[in-house]
Design a protein around this motif. Sequence first.
Motif, PDB file in Angstrom:
ATOM      1  N   ARG A   1       9.011  20.357  -1.088  1.00  0.00           N
ATOM      2  CA  ARG A   1       9.531  21.571  -1.708  1.00  0.00           C
ATOM      3  C   ARG A   1       9.231  22.820  -0.891  1.00  0.00           C
ATOM      4  O   ARG A   1       9.887  23.851  -1.053  1.00  0.00           O
ATOM      5  N   LYS A   2       8.231  22.730   0.000  1.00  0.00           N
ATOM      6  CA  LYS A   2       7.873  23.865   0.850  1.00  0.00           C
ATOM      7  C   LYS A   2       8.450  23.742   2.259  1.00  0.00           C
ATOM      8  O   LYS A   2       8.356  24.696   3.043  1.00  0.00           O
ATOM      9  N   CYS A   3       8.996  22.572   2.578  1.00  0.00           N
ATOM     10  CA  CYS A   3       9.445  22.298   3.941  1.00  0.00           C
ATOM     11  C   CYS A   3      10.760  23.019   4.236  1.00  0.00           C
ATOM     12  O   CYS A   3      11.717  22.943   3.447  1.00  0.00           O
ATOM     13  N   ILE A   4      10.838  23.702   5.370  1.00  0.00           N
ATOM     14  CA  ILE A   4      12.050  24.432   5.730  1.00  0.00           C
ATOM     15  C   ILE A   4      13.226  23.490   5.914  1.00  0.00           C
ATOM     16  O   ILE A   4      14.362  23.813   5.548  1.00  0.00           O
ATOM     17  N   SER A   5      12.985  22.312   6.470  1.00  0.00           N
ATOM     18  CA  SER A   5      14.079  21.349   6.625  1.00  0.00           C
ATOM     19  C   SER A   5      14.642  20.964   5.262  1.00  0.00           C
ATOM     20  O   SER A   5      15.863  20.859   5.087  1.00  0.00           O
ATOM     21  N   TYR A   6      13.770  20.745   4.297  1.00  0.00           N
ATOM     22  CA  TYR A   6      14.244  20.431   2.946  1.00  0.00           C
ATOM     23  C   TYR A   6      15.035  21.596   2.366  1.00  0.00           C
ATOM     24  O   TYR A   6      16.128  21.418   1.809  1.00  0.00           O
ATOM     25  N   LEU A   7      14.499  22.807   2.482  1.00  0.00           N
ATOM     26  CA  LEU A   7      15.147  23.968   1.871  1.00  0.00           C
ATOM     27  C   LEU A   7      16.510  24.252   2.481  1.00  0.00           C
ATOM     28  O   LEU A   7      17.450  24.625   1.779  1.00  0.00           O
TER      29      LEU A   7
ATOM     30  N   ASP B   1       0.834  -1.208   0.000  1.00  0.00           N
ATOM     31  CA  ASP B   1       0.000   0.000   0.000  1.00  0.00           C
ATOM     32  C   ASP B   1       0.869   1.259   0.000  1.00  0.00           C
ATOM     33  O   ASP B   1       0.571   2.236  -0.704  1.00  0.00           O
ATOM     34  N   ASN B   2       1.926   1.223   0.783  1.00  0.00           N
ATOM     35  CA  ASN B   2       2.812   2.380   0.877  1.00  0.00           C
ATOM     36  C   ASN B   2       3.513   2.657  -0.456  1.00  0.00           C
ATOM     37  O   ASN B   2       3.723   3.815  -0.835  1.00  0.00           O
ATOM     38  N   ASN B   3       3.875   1.594  -1.162  1.00  0.00           N
ATOM     39  CA  ASN B   3       4.553   1.766  -2.445  1.00  0.00           C
ATOM     40  C   ASN B   3       3.699   2.553  -3.431  1.00  0.00           C
ATOM     41  O   ASN B   3       4.210   3.370  -4.215  1.00  0.00           O
ATOM     42  N   ILE B   4       2.396   2.318  -3.416  1.00  0.00           N
ATOM     43  CA  ILE B   4       1.491   3.048  -4.308  1.00  0.00           C
ATOM     44  C   ILE B   4       1.522   4.540  -3.989  1.00  0.00           C
ATOM     45  O   ILE B   4       1.605   5.392  -4.884  1.00  0.00           O
ATOM     46  N   GLN B   5       1.486   4.868  -2.704  1.00  0.00           N
ATOM     47  CA  GLN B   5       1.484   6.275  -2.291  1.00  0.00           C
ATOM     48  C   GLN B   5       2.812   6.949  -2.608  1.00  0.00           C
ATOM     49  O   GLN B   5       2.844   8.084  -3.100  1.00  0.00           O
ATOM     50  N   VAL B   6       3.910   6.262  -2.325  1.00  0.00           N
ATOM     51  CA  VAL B   6       5.220   6.851  -2.576  1.00  0.00           C
ATOM     52  C   VAL B   6       5.456   7.045  -4.069  1.00  0.00           C
ATOM     53  O   VAL B   6       6.004   8.069  -4.500  1.00  0.00           O
ATOM     54  N   SER B   7       5.019   6.095  -4.869  1.00  0.00           N
ATOM     55  CA  SER B   7       5.175   6.206  -6.309  1.00  0.00           C
ATOM     56  C   SER B   7       4.456   7.443  -6.839  1.00  0.00           C
ATOM     57  O   SER B   7       5.006   8.198  -7.660  1.00  0.00           O
ATOM     58  N   ALA B   8       3.248   7.682  -6.368  1.00  0.00           N
ATOM     59  CA  ALA B   8       2.498   8.869  -6.798  1.00  0.00           C
ATOM     60  C   ALA B   8       3.183  10.147  -6.321  1.00  0.00           C
ATOM     61  O   ALA B   8       3.246  11.147  -7.052  1.00  0.00           O
ATOM     62  N   TRP B   9       3.702  10.123  -5.102  1.00  0.00           N
ATOM     63  CA  TRP B   9       4.413  11.286  -4.537  1.00  0.00           C
ATOM     64  C   TRP B   9       5.634  11.628  -5.383  1.00  0.00           C
ATOM     65  O   TRP B   9       5.894  12.795  -5.684  1.00  0.00           O
ATOM     66  N   LEU B  10       6.378  10.610  -5.780  1.00  0.00           N
ATOM     67  CA  LEU B  10       7.551  10.833  -6.622  1.00  0.00           C
ATOM     68  C   LEU B  10       7.149  11.328  -8.011  1.00  0.00           C
ATOM     69  O   LEU B  10       7.772  12.240  -8.564  1.00  0.00           O
ATOM     70  N   GLN B  11       6.109  10.745  -8.573  1.00  0.00           N
ATOM     71  CA  GLN B  11       5.668  11.158  -9.903  1.00  0.00           C
ATOM     72  C   GLN B  11       5.202  12.611  -9.913  1.00  0.00           C
ATOM     73  O   GLN B  11       5.365  13.320 -10.917  1.00  0.00           O
ATOM     74  N   ASN B  12       4.644  13.064  -8.796  1.00  0.00           N
ATOM     75  CA  ASN B  12       4.216  14.461  -8.673  1.00  0.00           C
ATOM     76  C   ASN B  12       5.361  15.394  -8.294  1.00  0.00           C
ATOM     77  O   ASN B  12       5.137  16.583  -8.079  1.00  0.00           O
ATOM     78  N   GLU B  13       6.566  14.834  -8.189  1.00  0.00           N
ATOM     79  CA  GLU B  13       7.797  15.590  -7.922  1.00  0.00           C
ATOM     80  C   GLU B  13       7.743  16.374  -6.609  1.00  0.00           C
ATOM     81  O   GLU B  13       8.377  17.408  -6.465  1.00  0.00           O
TER      82      GLU B  13
ATOM     83  N   HIS C   1       9.098  15.466  -4.001  1.00  0.00           N
ATOM     84  CA  HIS C   1      10.349  15.234  -3.285  1.00  0.00           C
ATOM     85  C   HIS C   1      11.402  16.273  -3.637  1.00  0.00           C
ATOM     86  O   HIS C   1      12.513  16.234  -3.091  1.00  0.00           O
ATOM     87  N   GLY C   2      11.080  17.188  -4.534  1.00  0.00           N
ATOM     88  CA  GLY C   2      12.026  18.241  -4.877  1.00  0.00           C
ATOM     89  C   GLY C   2      13.277  17.690  -5.532  1.00  0.00           C
ATOM     90  O   GLY C   2      13.208  16.868  -6.451  1.00  0.00           O
ATOM     91  N   GLU C   3      14.433  18.148  -5.033  1.00  0.00           N
ATOM     92  CA  GLU C   3      15.717  17.733  -5.606  1.00  0.00           C
ATOM     93  C   GLU C   3      16.298  16.487  -4.940  1.00  0.00           C
ATOM     94  O   GLU C   3      17.430  16.116  -5.218  1.00  0.00           O
ATOM     95  N   MET C   4      15.526  15.840  -4.090  1.00  0.00           N
ATOM     96  CA  MET C   4      16.039  14.653  -3.399  1.00  0.00           C
ATOM     97  C   MET C   4      15.948  13.447  -4.333  1.00  0.00           C
ATOM     98  O   MET C   4      15.180  12.513  -4.116  1.00  0.00           O
ATOM     99  N   GLU C   5      16.768  13.478  -5.374  1.00  0.00           N
ATOM    100  CA  GLU C   5      16.723  12.425  -6.389  1.00  0.00           C
ATOM    101  C   GLU C   5      17.069  11.058  -5.817  1.00  0.00           C
ATOM    102  O   GLU C   5      16.670  10.027  -6.356  1.00  0.00           O
TER     103      GLU C   5
END
Length: 342
Positions: free
Chosen positions: A225-231, A38-50, A52-56
């Motif tokens: 992409r909006k998270c301060i920790s990420y930025l 189930d988690n793989n489906i959610q993560v895959s969509a999250w990655l496809q929607n980019e 995750h920003g620059e965290m390739e």
Amino acid sequence: MNPNNFREWLTQAGREIGAHSVACLRMDNPRLRRTIADNNIQVSAWLQNEMHGEMEYLERMFPEKSNPWNTYPFAKSVIVLSFNNLWGDPAAKHPFPEPAKDALLGYISAYAREDDYHFIGQAMLSKLTSMLGENIRAAATVDTAAVYERLFATVAGLGVVGGNSLLRVSGSGNTRVFIGCLFVDIELPEVIHEAQMPFACATCHACVKNCPTGAIQVDQPIDARKCISYLTIEKRGPLSQAEGRSIGRWLFGCDGCTLACPPRPKTDMRIPIDLEWLLQSSAAEIRRTIKGNATAYAGVTQLRRNAVVILKNMETRRAQEVLRWTRENSGSELIRQQIDLW
């Protein structure tokens, strides 16, 4: 280690190594398989929607994370532990010099106090491996390997994942934790807990309300992409004006959502940093200071880039003077580019 009394042994071992809580799963646990699928489906969509920003690296590691049975084919069991490394404890120390009262300040997240949690967790798991016995094949992971550690922790009953995508654990007060997993080639009895949470995330949303940038939304995946920790930590290169404004005075990380959960009297555990010290000291001195600290992951140049952004946000004469000095004396193209960008 006595398999016939494994629950008691594991509980005691967890205490001895300093863990907050510890559990054990069999790798053939059917709920684990369903949850990962189930988690793989959610993560895959999250990655496809980019989102995750620059965290390739998250995209690169997805195939390994999505199938731990292939990634750790030798593993028959996995021991999961949580630990806090004095996160949120007023007694926690840090290596940074105390700023003067009139210093221009930036702030580092409270979790960066004490030693880097990666090292702490790896040391705990190494001790636990030795306690299990000889000739055991094991792989220890603490946040850097291709493992859904929060998922393993929730299936094992150590806690629940909150709206901020972090693990909420049972217990009192300031408990905020990191997670480690130990994959082993022996069949161990399962030790699964039932997380006793005082309130459900659906009735709270404190982390959503306290996120300063809107990166966390109700029933939505986090927009990194909006998270301060990420930025401040993950995004390399210069920050745009909008991104720069959003980080405020954060040099490394953000405590917005972690201070909000669980609800309790708030103690400001941010680490105050003298921005002039950070920008005008030698790079060698800064590297010595952050060695063994979580901020070493970002590195000197990234921290200095963030310091430049904070000074630009201040818009004071003194801040402008420090920026001029930095522009004239920095050998970093990134730093000069960040000063000139907006």
